[in-house]
Design an enzyme around this catalytic site. Structure first.
Site, short mmCIF file in Angstrom:
data_model
loop_
_atom_site.label_atom_id
_atom_site.label_comp_id
_atom_site.label_asym_id
_atom_site.label_seq_id
_atom_site.Cartn_x
_atom_site.Cartn_y
_atom_site.Cartn_z
N THR A 39 0.83 -1.21 0.00
CA THR A 39 0.00 0.00 0.00
C THR A 39 0.87 1.26 0.00
O THR A 39 0.43 2.30 -0.46
CB THR A 39 -0.88 0.04 1.26
OG1 THR A 39 -0.05 -0.25 2.40
CG2 THR A 39 -2.00 -0.98 1.19
N SER A 77 31.68 -4.97 7.56
CA SER A 77 30.51 -5.62 8.17
C SER A 77 30.95 -6.90 8.86
O SER A 77 31.71 -7.69 8.27
CB SER A 77 29.47 -5.94 7.09
OG SER A 77 28.59 -6.94 7.55
N GLY A 120 12.08 -10.53 4.65
CA GLY A 120 10.93 -9.62 4.63
C GLY A 120 10.83 -8.82 5.91
O GLY A 120 9.76 -8.32 6.27
N LEU A 121 11.95 -8.68 6.64
CA LEU A 121 11.94 -7.99 7.93
C LEU A 121 12.81 -6.73 7.89
O LEU A 121 13.19 -6.17 8.91
CB LEU A 121 12.40 -8.94 9.05
CG LEU A 121 11.55 -10.22 9.16
CD1 LEU A 121 12.16 -11.19 10.18
CD2 LEU A 121 10.10 -9.91 9.54
N SER A 137 15.98 -5.90 6.71
CA SER A 137 17.39 -5.78 7.08
C SER A 137 18.02 -4.63 6.30
O SER A 137 18.90 -3.93 6.82
CB SER A 137 18.13 -7.08 6.80
OG SER A 137 17.95 -7.47 5.45
N GLU A 145 18.03 3.54 -1.22
CA GLU A 145 17.56 2.23 -1.70
C GLU A 145 16.99 2.32 -3.12
O GLU A 145 17.27 1.48 -3.98
CB GLU A 145 16.51 1.67 -0.73
CG GLU A 145 15.99 0.32 -1.15
CD GLU A 145 15.52 -0.53 0.01
OE1 GLU A 145 15.98 -0.32 1.16
OE2 GLU A 145 14.70 -1.42 -0.24
N ASP A 190 9.44 0.83 5.19
CA ASP A 190 10.50 0.23 6.00
C ASP A 190 11.33 1.29 6.73
O ASP A 190 11.62 1.15 7.93
CB ASP A 190 11.43 -0.62 5.13
CG ASP A 190 10.66 -1.62 4.29
OD1 ASP A 190 9.50 -1.91 4.62
OD2 ASP A 190 11.22 -2.11 3.29
#
Ligand code: GLA
Length: 368
Positions: free
Chosen positions: A20, A52, A109-110, A112, A145, A157
């Protein structure tokens, strides 16, 4: 300029409101306890160095002036994109060392990627005392992004990673950027939010996400509105001649209504179990109309529901990643066992499960 420090930004899970955001619609994410930590130290030689803990073999060292043309690929493009976006907007960064260490599951899907972007964005703002509002910070992370990494995602996000607070879900109107905190204390009602990472990584840079976005834009154009958010009546979609566009639009219009229904239920103090069927309806819509689910996600949702979950649905962009299930906390083991059993029977990869509480947004962590 300040001496170095350590900042952290969380991943997020979206309780409801999927696909959405880029339609100017509504979302309801919460921050996860898992974060990306960014240790940042200023430099004065115009270089950007990035490392990293998760990729010890890749150490990047590039001149700020060369960021626009940099051919660096993979994880390092996310932090570099944020540095570049500040630089492009004329914010003075004399050089910086960034060391990242993340615990947000990758490709689940969280978010990162947003956790990386936001940890770097907030570190640079504080370190170089840049005059940047939270709204611009979100925009900088999002443009990193979209433009530098090349994933045409919306603002869900980054907004969640920056603006969420502990104990609350964040009601986001992605059309205006406005947000409101909604109390979300499941534990007080004996409930838990179970996350099942199906261990089938998704990649948003691939074409399907962009295609969904184009289909939504085409549907809006045919309906004569700027964004699908402007349509609230499902009947209005009957004029769409292409059945695919009609389905895509039906998901977005119905999903916006579901977000509003969930926010209303949580705000009026109803038992949160009441939102369960709305979550499950969202899954059906993502599976059947938006067509972004997978066999693993569907299996996890069905297993959770059969084991007694009040509601369950896939989260994030889809094509892999995770589901959430709203469960009675005392039945956590039962639900996890059922999901694992079905995954073994279907010969899927082993899922990873954990329960999540609404946690804090991006912040400095070495001295508060
Ligand atoms: C990804 C994107 C978000 C949003 C979701 C789907 O997470 O990054 O902007 O579009 O997919 O809701």
């Amino acid at each position: 300029m300040r001496p170095g420090g350590i900042w952290a930004a969380p991943g997020r899970v979206n309780i409801i409101g999927e696909h959405t955001d880029y339609n100017g619609g509504y979302c309801l994410p919460m921050a996860l306890p898992q974060v990306v930590r960014c240790t940042a130290m200023p430099r004065t030689d115009g270089r950007v160095r990035v490392g990293s803990q998760q990729h010890p073999a890749d150490r990047i060292d590039v001149p700020l002036a060369g960021l626009a043309e940099s051919q660096v690929t993979g994880w390092a493009r996310y932090p570099l994109g944020v540095v570049y976006e500040y630089h492009r907007r004329g914010h003075r960064i004399p050089g910086v060392d960034l060391e990242l260490d993340g615990s947000v599951p990758i490709g689940a899907g969280l978010s990162s990627s947003a956790a990386i972007e936001c940890s770097v964005a907030i570190a640079l703002r504080d370190l170089f005392e840049l005059s940047v509002s939270d709204a611009e910070l979100i925009d900088i992370a999002n443009k990193a992004e979209n433009d530098y990494v090349g994933a045409p995602t919306g603002t869900l996000d980054q907004t969640a990673s920056i603006r969420c607070i502990a104990g609350h879900a964040l009601f986001l109107d992605a059309g205006t950027g406005e947000t409101a905190q909604v109390p979300f204390d499941l534990a007080a009602k004996g409930l838990a939010l179970l996350i099942v990472d199906t261990n089938t990584p998704h990649a948003l840079v691939n074409g399907e996400y962009a295609r969904r976005r184009r289909e939504c834009e085409a549907a809006a154009a045919e309906l004569g509105v700027e964004r699908l958010r402007d349509v609230t009546d499902l009947q209005a979609l009957a004029v769409l001649t292409d059945p695919v566009l009609r389905r895509r639009a039906r998901h977005v219009v119905s999903e916006n209504a579901r977000v509003l229904a969930v926010v209303e239920a949580l705000r009026d103090g109803s038992d949160p179990r009441a939102i369960g069927p709305i979550l499950t309806a969202a899954h059906s819509s993502l599976r059947d109309d938006f067509m972004v689910s997978t066999a693993q996600l569907d299996t996890a949702v069905e297993a959770a529901l059969d084991a007694g979950a009040h509601g369950a649905r896939m989260v994030g962009g889809g094509f892999g990643g995770s589901i959430i299930a709203l469960i009675d906390a005392r039945f956590t083991d039962r639900v996890v066992t059922e999901v694992e059993k079905r995954f073994r029977a279907a010969r899927f990869a082993e899922p990873r499960t954990f329960t999540a509480v609404p946690s804090a947004g991006a912040r400095r962590v070495d001295h508060p």
